[in-house]
Scaffold this motif. Structure first.
Motif, PDB file in Angstrom:
ATOM      1  N   GLU A  28       0.833  -1.218   0.000  1.00  0.00           N
ATOM      2  CA  GLU A  28       0.000   0.000   0.000  1.00  0.00           C
ATOM      3  C   GLU A  28       0.861   1.258   0.000  1.00  0.00           C
ATOM      4  OE1 GLU A  28      -2.948  -0.118   3.204  1.00  0.00           O
ATOM      5  OE2 GLU A  28      -3.171  -2.241   2.632  1.00  0.00           O
ATOM      6  N   GLY A  29       1.837   1.244   0.883  1.00  0.00           N
ATOM      7  CA  GLY A  29       2.730   2.396   0.959  1.00  0.00           C
ATOM      8  C   GLY A  29       3.552   2.549  -0.307  1.00  0.00           C
ATOM      9  N   GLU A  30       3.905   1.422  -0.901  1.00  0.00           N
ATOM     10  CA  GLU A  30       4.686   1.462  -2.135  1.00  0.00           C
ATOM     11  C   GLU A  30       3.887   2.128  -3.247  1.00  0.00           C
ATOM     12  OE1 GLU A  30       6.217  -2.344  -3.275  1.00  0.00           O
ATOM     13  OE2 GLU A  30       7.452  -1.486  -4.874  1.00  0.00           O
ATOM     14  N   LYS A  31       2.589   1.868  -3.265  1.00  0.00           N
ATOM     15  CA  LYS A  31       1.732   2.471  -4.288  1.00  0.00           C
ATOM     16  C   LYS A  31       1.706   3.997  -4.100  1.00  0.00           C
ATOM     17  CE  LYS A  31      -2.716   2.339  -6.549  1.00  0.00           C
ATOM     18  NZ  LYS A  31      -2.948   3.792  -6.470  1.00  0.00           N
ATOM     19  N   ALA A  84       2.967   9.495  -5.580  1.00  0.00           N
ATOM     20  CA  ALA A  84       3.504  10.812  -5.192  1.00  0.00           C
ATOM     21  C   ALA A  84       4.764  11.151  -5.995  1.00  0.00           C
ATOM     22  CB  ALA A  84       3.799  10.834  -3.690  1.00  0.00           C
ATOM     23  N   LYS A  85       5.020  10.388  -7.036  1.00  0.00           N
ATOM     24  CA  LYS A  85       6.139  10.639  -7.959  1.00  0.00           C
ATOM     25  C   LYS A  85       7.518  10.468  -7.332  1.00  0.00           C
ATOM     26  CE  LYS A  85       3.862  13.904 -11.034  1.00  0.00           C
ATOM     27  NZ  LYS A  85       4.106  15.064 -11.855  1.00  0.00           N
ATOM     28  N   CYS A  86       7.577   9.897  -6.142  1.00  0.00           N
ATOM     29  CA  CYS A  86       8.884   9.684  -5.513  1.00  0.00           C
ATOM     30  C   CYS A  86       9.749   8.798  -6.400  1.00  0.00           C
ATOM     31  CB  CYS A  86       8.739   9.000  -4.161  1.00  0.00           C
ATOM     32  SG  CYS A  86       7.453   9.679  -3.099  1.00  0.00           S
ATOM     33  N   ALA A  87       9.088   7.789  -7.034  1.00  0.00           N
ATOM     34  CA  ALA A  87       9.839   6.754  -7.759  1.00  0.00           C
ATOM     35  C   ALA A  87      10.471   7.266  -9.054  1.00  0.00           C
ATOM     36  CB  ALA A  87       8.942   5.568  -8.050  1.00  0.00           C
ATOM     37  N   ILE A  88      10.079   8.483  -9.491  1.00  0.00           N
ATOM     38  CA  ILE A  88      10.717   9.034 -10.692  1.00  0.00           C
ATOM     39  C   ILE A  88      12.187   9.299 -10.371  1.00  0.00           C
ATOM     40  CG2 ILE A  88      10.683  10.876 -12.436  1.00  0.00           C
ATOM     41  CD1 ILE A  88       8.046   9.290 -12.320  1.00  0.00           C
ATOM     42  N   CYS A  89      12.446   9.995  -9.280  1.00  0.00           N
ATOM     43  CA  CYS A  89      13.835  10.270  -8.882  1.00  0.00           C
ATOM     44  C   CYS A  89      14.420   9.063  -8.149  1.00  0.00           C
ATOM     45  CB  CYS A  89      13.902  11.487  -7.974  1.00  0.00           C
ATOM     46  SG  CYS A  89      13.236  12.972  -8.749  1.00  0.00           S
TER      47      CYS A  89
END
Ligand code: HEC
Ligand code: HEC
Length: 454
Positions: free
Chosen positions: A327-330, A335-340
């Protein structure tokens, strides 16, 4: 059936070894305790383990002043920050942040540079790195050998403000104001830029080094096509061994291209020890007692020692995760964290480094520079502007609290919790922060549970 059996050896490695619970691939160890970060990779041969222990010795044991009866570890200083790597990278974890009272904390050091103004300075800074202070050099060194005046004392005042989230939760954010006092060699340059840096944890560095340059280039290309503000860039920096420009990977502003050069730079800047890559002492021409002080010979750190340290810094594991938090990973992705903070890579095939070769890893970084806004701005380094920083890897994030006595996130250790670290993001990451501030407390807990699980 026969066909499947033939394919099995091909499928199995991919299936078995791509496991987010093993962020360092087969290097990951199951120890979840105070010693999580200083374990060697789980897949070393006996011989590699022995070399790791030798390297560990050079990392841990203190260096001493010259002249000395043991010549293997002498040459400390004349100007330096502390006497061993481990004093800053405590338990191979993060350093401690500066404190307001008189006690000096060595593991946050202060970089010194002056802004490039003339076109010659700009060309030089882009190619060879920051322009040092003419008197004090590129790093403030508060300690010295006998008969050499130390440079001075680092003082800090912590300021704070309150940030209010959408659900009315109040979070205190602190930031440091640094001053350098009791200066022993006169004034600092009028334009001086101070950049406090806390020592990062040492885990997984060899795996980061083995990320394919093409992947990093691809990260940059993908982001140029984005329609939002997220546009990371590679820090192209000077490689002393190759005598050419290379992709920067190490340090808070990615200004070192290889572990070997980063290590040699640490011996030089932090311990005052010369090596084949940094062959002059750190004394500037204004520091005559430093220039005249006895030294540990040429070079104080041999190539042999550099090689052991390189082996050591390459082969520290990334501890295992104990659970997934989907859930938190989603929310992390939304929240676009995974882009950076790019989740995963497969490292290069590298016959000489079998333990690090072809590993599926989960470091959560694109290794690019991003502008995080004026509140985090300090100095320029190669292509990094004052407010640009390398996306910090997030693996091991939840284990800092086991290894270190405090949580001290971001380049100067200002954030005492993961949530604080997120709230300090600005610039290109503004939208992410906006999303996090709007989360319900339940959603926020899920996001933090995911980050804690790393
Ligand atoms: C005075 C404290 C201090 C000492 C001593 C020190 N380091 Fe560091 N280390 C740092 C800081 C601060 C950084 C981040 C530097 C930057 O942002 O440019 C760093 C970064 C590194 C990195 C890169 C990590 C990363 O995540 O990119 C490596 C590798 C490293 N140090 C190795 C060493 C070795 C090897 C020694 C001993 C020869 C050593 N350090 C001694 C403070 C220290
Ligand atoms: C635009 C790129 C970008 C985005 C988007 C972004 N980050 Fe970061 N993050 C960075 C950079 C760059 C740093 C290093 C900042 C520094 O050194 O001061 C960082 C640092 C961190 C740190 C501190 C790590 C450490 O070791 O000190 C955490 C935690 C973190 N980010 C979490 C997040 C989360 C969660 C999100 C999404 C809500 C997010 N980030 C979004 C670029 C980004």
């Amino acid at each position: 059936m026969k066909k499947i059996l033939q394919l099995l050896p091909l499928i199995l490695p991919i299936y078995t070894f791509s496991n987010p619970l093993l962020p360092g691939g087969q290097t990951s160890q199951p120890f979840i305790n105070k010693y999580s970060f200083n374990q060697e990779a789980n897949n070393l041969t006996l011989e590699e383990k022995l070399d790791f222990s030798v390297g560990n010795g050079f990392f841990k044991n203190p260096w001493i002043f010259s002249p000395a009866t043991t010549i293997a570890r002498d040459g400390l200083g004349p100007l330096f920050n502390t006497n061993s790597c481990e004093k800053c990278h405590i338990q191979d974890g993060r350093g401690e942040r500066l404190v307001q009272t008189g006690t000096q904390k060595v593991s946050t050091l202060i970089r010194l540079s002056i802004p490039a103004v003339t076109s010659e300075q700009i060309t030089n800074q882009l190619k060879y790195g920051p322009i040092p202070d003419p008197i004090y050099g590129g790093q403030f060194q508060p300690l010295s050998s006998p008969n050499v005046p130390a440079e001075g004392v680092v003082n800090v005042i912590w300021h704070s403000k309150i940030e209010i989230l959408a659900d009315n939760t109040e979070i205190e954010l602190q930031w440091p104001e640094i001053s350098l006092n009791q200066l022993q060699y006169g004034e600092l340059n009028e334009q001086i830029q101070l950049s406090p840096r806390i020592a990062p944890a040492m885990m997984g560095l060899g795996l980061l080094e083995q990320i394919d340059e093409l992947d990093i280039l691809q990260n940059q290309i993908n982001q140029t096509h984005r329609t939002d503000e997220i546009k990371g860039k590679i820090n192209w920096v000077w490689d002393r061994q190759k005598q050419s420009t290379s992709i920067g990977k190490f340090g808070w502003k990615a200004s070192q291209p290889t572990l070997n050069q980063q290590n040699a730079a640490a011996f030089h800047g932090d311990l005052g020890l010369t090596s084949s890559l940094f062959d002059h002492p750190t004394c500037t021409n204004h520091q005559t007692a430093c220039l005249q002080a006895p030294n540990g010979g040429e070079f104080e750190v041999s190539n042999n020692i550099l090689a052991f340290i390189e082996h050591y810094t390459r082969h520290l594991n990334v501890p295992k995760r104990s659970k997934l938090e989907p859930e938190g990973e989603k929310i992390f992705h939304d929240a676009k964290c995974a882009i950076c903070h790019r989740p995963s890579y497969i490292t290069k095939t590298q016959n000489k480094l079998p333990a690090l070769s072809n590993q599926t890893i989960y470091p959560y970084t694109d290794l690019l520079l991003h502008d995080l806004g004026p509140l985090l701005a300090t100095n320029e380094e190669f292509l990094a502007t004052q407010s640009q920083w390398r996306t910090a890897p997030l693996w091991g994030l939840g284990k800092h609290k086991l290894v270190s006595s405090e949580i001290a996130l971001l380049h100067d250790g200002r954030a005492t919790s993961i949530l604080e670290a997120i709230l300090w993001h600005g610039g290109e990451a503004q939208e992410s922060v906006k999303i996090v501030k709007q989360l319900s407390s339940e959603q926020r807990q899920s996001l933090l549970a995911f980050l804690e699980s790393l």
